[in-house]
Design a protein around this motif. Structure first.
Motif, PDB file in Angstrom:
ATOM      1  N   PHE A  35      -9.895 -11.470   4.765  1.00  0.00           N
ATOM      2  CA  PHE A  35      -8.531 -11.021   4.986  1.00  0.00           C
ATOM      3  C   PHE A  35      -8.436  -9.537   4.659  1.00  0.00           C
ATOM      4  O   PHE A  35      -9.136  -9.046   3.775  1.00  0.00           O
ATOM      5  N   MET A  36      -7.542  -8.830   5.363  1.00  0.00           N
ATOM      6  CA  MET A  36      -7.307  -7.414   5.116  1.00  0.00           C
ATOM      7  C   MET A  36      -5.801  -7.195   5.048  1.00  0.00           C
ATOM      8  O   MET A  36      -5.048  -7.749   5.854  1.00  0.00           O
ATOM      9  N   VAL A  37      -5.371  -6.386   4.091  1.00  0.00           N
ATOM     10  CA  VAL A  37      -3.954  -6.089   3.922  1.00  0.00           C
ATOM     11  C   VAL A  37      -3.432  -5.428   5.197  1.00  0.00           C
ATOM     12  O   VAL A  37      -4.086  -4.561   5.777  1.00  0.00           O
ATOM     13  N   LEU A  38      -2.259  -5.852   5.621  1.00  0.00           N
ATOM     14  CA  LEU A  38      -1.679  -5.382   6.874  1.00  0.00           C
ATOM     15  C   LEU A  38      -1.540  -3.863   6.917  1.00  0.00           C
ATOM     16  O   LEU A  38      -1.820  -3.238   7.939  1.00  0.00           O
ATOM     17  N   SER A  39      -1.140  -3.254   5.818  1.00  0.00           N
ATOM     18  CA  SER A  39      -0.983  -1.795   5.790  1.00  0.00           C
ATOM     19  C   SER A  39      -2.325  -1.088   5.993  1.00  0.00           C
ATOM     20  O   SER A  39      -2.396  -0.041   6.640  1.00  0.00           O
ATOM     21  N   ALA A  40      -3.404  -1.677   5.486  1.00  0.00           N
ATOM     22  CA  ALA A  40      -4.734  -1.093   5.689  1.00  0.00           C
ATOM     23  C   ALA A  40      -5.169  -1.260   7.146  1.00  0.00           C
ATOM     24  O   ALA A  40      -5.793  -0.358   7.723  1.00  0.00           O
ATOM     25  N   CYS A  41      -4.827  -2.397   7.745  1.00  0.00           N
ATOM     26  CA  CYS A  41      -5.117  -2.614   9.169  1.00  0.00           C
ATOM     27  C   CYS A  41      -4.387  -1.580  10.018  1.00  0.00           C
ATOM     28  O   CYS A  41      -4.942  -1.028  10.971  1.00  0.00           O
ATOM     29  N   GLU A  42      -3.129  -1.329   9.636  1.00  0.00           N
ATOM     30  CA  GLU A  42      -2.326  -0.358  10.374  1.00  0.00           C
ATOM     31  C   GLU A  42      -2.922   1.041  10.246  1.00  0.00           C
ATOM     32  O   GLU A  42      -3.044   1.767  11.236  1.00  0.00           O
ATOM     33  N   ALA A  43      -3.331   1.417   9.043  1.00  0.00           N
ATOM     34  CA  ALA A  43      -3.926   2.738   8.810  1.00  0.00           C
ATOM     35  C   ALA A  43      -5.242   2.897   9.573  1.00  0.00           C
ATOM     36  O   ALA A  43      -5.577   3.993  10.025  1.00  0.00           O
ATOM     37  N   ALA A  44      -5.973   1.791   9.739  1.00  0.00           N
ATOM     38  CA  ALA A  44      -7.257   1.826  10.442  1.00  0.00           C
ATOM     39  C   ALA A  44      -7.089   1.720  11.957  1.00  0.00           C
ATOM     40  O   ALA A  44      -8.056   1.836  12.705  1.00  0.00           O
ATOM     41  N   GLY A  45      -5.856   1.473  12.412  1.00  0.00           N
ATOM     42  CA  GLY A  45      -5.602   1.363  13.850  1.00  0.00           C
ATOM     43  C   GLY A  45      -6.144   0.085  14.475  1.00  0.00           C
ATOM     44  O   GLY A  45      -6.454   0.042  15.662  1.00  0.00           O
TER      45      GLY A  45
END
Length: 93
Positions: A35-45
């Motif tokens: 699992f990956m935190v949604l905000s980190a997914c967003e930052a990574a595009g």
């Protein structure tokens, strides 16, 4: 078609789920098996590809929601009172 993190946030909002600091939202990345935190997914595009999804072959996107509001967490409760058994939330439209 591709699903962005903004699309996921909009989906959660339509389900009356507020994405703010009191809620930890994680999505499962099968490539990494984690699992990956949604905000980190967003930052990574990060985007999710559903172009080959169909009624016959649906794709699944797994989200994990954790309430971080300390008002709901009482560490003095017994583990039996905290563990109320499994609960599932089907978010597939």
């Amino acid at each position: 078609s591709q699903c962005t993190i903004s699309d996921l946030k909009l989906f959660l909002k339509k389900q009356s789920i507020s994405v703010d600091d009191s809620l930890l939202v994680e999505c499962y990345l099968d490539t990494f098996g984690a699992f990956m935190v949604l905000s980190a997914c967003e930052a990574a595009g990060i985007k999710f590809d559903f172009s080959d999804a169909s009624v016959e072959k649906p794709k699944v996107l797994t989200l994990r929601l954790t309430d971080c509001n300390s008002d709901h967490l009482d560490l003095n409760k017994s583990s039996q009172a905290i563990n109320t058994g499994p609960s599932n939330c089907n978010t597939i439209p």
